[in-house]
Scaffold this motif. Structure first.
Motif, short mmCIF file in Angstrom:
data_model
loop_
_atom_site.label_atom_id
_atom_site.label_comp_id
_atom_site.label_asym_id
_atom_site.label_seq_id
_atom_site.Cartn_x
_atom_site.Cartn_y
_atom_site.Cartn_z
N LEU A 1 50.89 17.81 -66.79
CA LEU A 1 50.47 19.04 -67.47
C LEU A 1 51.57 20.10 -67.47
O LEU A 1 51.38 21.19 -67.99
N ASP A 2 52.74 19.77 -66.90
CA ASP A 2 53.77 20.82 -66.78
C ASP A 2 54.28 21.31 -68.13
O ASP A 2 54.82 22.41 -68.22
N VAL A 3 54.07 20.53 -69.18
CA VAL A 3 54.48 20.97 -70.51
C VAL A 3 53.71 22.26 -70.92
O VAL A 3 54.15 23.01 -71.78
N LEU A 4 52.58 22.49 -70.25
CA LEU A 4 51.76 23.67 -70.57
C LEU A 4 52.06 24.87 -69.66
O LEU A 4 51.49 25.95 -69.85
N ASP A 5 52.94 24.69 -68.69
CA ASP A 5 53.15 25.74 -67.69
C ASP A 5 53.49 27.10 -68.30
O ASP A 5 52.99 28.13 -67.86
N ALA A 6 54.35 27.11 -69.32
CA ALA A 6 54.80 28.38 -69.90
C ALA A 6 53.66 29.13 -70.59
O ALA A 6 53.77 30.33 -70.87
N THR A 7 52.55 28.42 -70.86
CA THR A 7 51.44 29.07 -71.57
C THR A 7 50.45 29.72 -70.60
O THR A 7 49.46 30.32 -71.03
N ARG A 8 50.71 29.58 -69.31
CA ARG A 8 49.75 30.12 -68.34
C ARG A 8 50.07 31.56 -68.00
O ARG A 8 51.21 31.88 -67.70
N ILE A 9 49.06 32.39 -68.04
CA ILE A 9 49.22 33.82 -67.74
C ILE A 9 48.31 34.13 -66.57
O ILE A 9 47.16 33.67 -66.53
N GLN A 10 48.81 34.91 -65.66
CA GLN A 10 47.97 35.32 -64.54
C GLN A 10 46.74 36.07 -65.06
O GLN A 10 46.87 36.93 -65.94
N PRO A 11 45.55 35.74 -64.54
CA PRO A 11 44.34 36.42 -65.03
C PRO A 11 44.51 37.94 -65.02
O PRO A 11 45.00 38.50 -64.05
#
Ligand code: G1P
Length: 297
Positions: free
Chosen positions: A91-101
């Motif tokens: 799933l690391d390909v999605l890491d940049a799309t994660r935003i802290q709540p």
């Protein structure tokens, strides 16, 4: 203001993303232009990555109708992740799309009245602290990134800092143009004046504002009730021009590559150059470009 102890950190960034993207129709009829990908990342992702590299925590998107996919891009896609995990995929390909709540905020610009108006729509979220602005059409690639270079300059001189670059003289009328003053350090210049989309003969230089800003919150007050400027729009450049003389104002000449992804040729240029710079694509792309070049005179 110029005292280092008075310099508040740049924690927030405003991304005006309400524009209609008419230059890319029909591609942008049902998807926002900020979601057009350069290879495998949408344009907005490059701007957000640049912001985070510069230490920015809170992202403020000034959106409009039809822009929901920008926000979804930075949300958790539960079905996608569950399916991928179930198939043993990373799933690391999605890491940049994660935003802290809590660190992604949207406000709406209901009517397209101009860039200055879009920024002003974020005033309550920005509050009383300096903030950054990113125009995602401008793709800036550098080491360090453009905003990080600007934050380094801001830590030195405080006040307001914008990024500039040189363009051929005949192109200045498409941009905000600065009147440069004294050079403070290598790549760091005082700004004495700003004019939005001047006529060629009125342009104070060929140094244009390239879509990255660090501004003091007073700009929101300056924008309040401001009339229309160039192109009948409420211009951010006009508000900044009115702050000069009251607050420090400097320009950083970005050391790196800039692509105008608001234009089709700039978009293709970015795609080719970024592909050539990628390990997983360089060999194929080089062969392709050589083959194409051989067919031209
Ligand atoms: C905006 C700004 C202009 C700046 C340009 C950079 O213009 O108003 O000062 O030089 O972005 O892309 P726009 O391209 O929205 O007309």
């Amino acid at each position: 203001m110029t005292d280092a102890t008075n310099r508040k950190p740049i924690r927030k960034a405003v991304f005006p993303v309400a524009g209609l993207g008419t230059r890319f129709l029909p591609a942008t009829k049902a998807i926002p232009k900020e979601m057009l990908p350069i290879i495998d990342r949408p344009l907005i992702q490059y701007a957000v990555d640049e912001a985070r590299e510069a230490g920015i925590e809170q992202l403020i998107f000034v959106t409009g109708r039809g822009k929901v996919s920008i926000v979804e891009h930075f949300d958790t896609a539960f079905e996608l992740e569950a399916t991928m995990s179930g198939r043993g995929k990373q799933l690391d390909v999605l890491d940049a799309t994660r935003i802290q709540p809590g660190n992604l905020v949207t406000v709406r610009q209901q009517v397209p009245l101009g860039l200055g108006h879009a920024i002003w729509c974020a005033r309550a979220i920005v509050g009383d602290e300096p903030f950054a602005i990113f125009l995602p059409d401008e793709l800036m690639i550098g080491v360090p990134g453009c905003m990080k270079q600007m934050v380094e300059a801001y830590n030195r001189v405080g006040g307001n800092v914008i990024s500039v670059l040189e363009v051929p003289r005949e192109d200045v009328s498409s941009y905000g143009v600065i009147q440069p003053g004294a050079q403070v350090a290598h790549g760091l210049t005082e700004v004495l004046g700003l004019v939005e989309k001047p006529r060629l003969e009125d342009a104070p230089s060929n140094l244009i504002i390239s879509g990255r800003y660090i501004l003091q919150p007073e700009v929101m007050r300056t924008l309040e009730g401001q009339g229309k400027g160039a192109g009948g729009e409420i211009q951010l450049t006009d508000a900044m021009a009115r702050m000069i003389g009251h607050q420090p104002f400097h320009a950083v000449t970005f050391a790196g590559r800039r692509y105008d992804c608001g234009s089709k040729s700039g978009f293709v240029e970015a795609t080719l150059e970024l592909a050539l710079a990628r390990e997983d694509m360089a060999a194929d792309m080089t062969a392709l470009i050589k083959r194409l070049a051989a067919t031209l005179d």
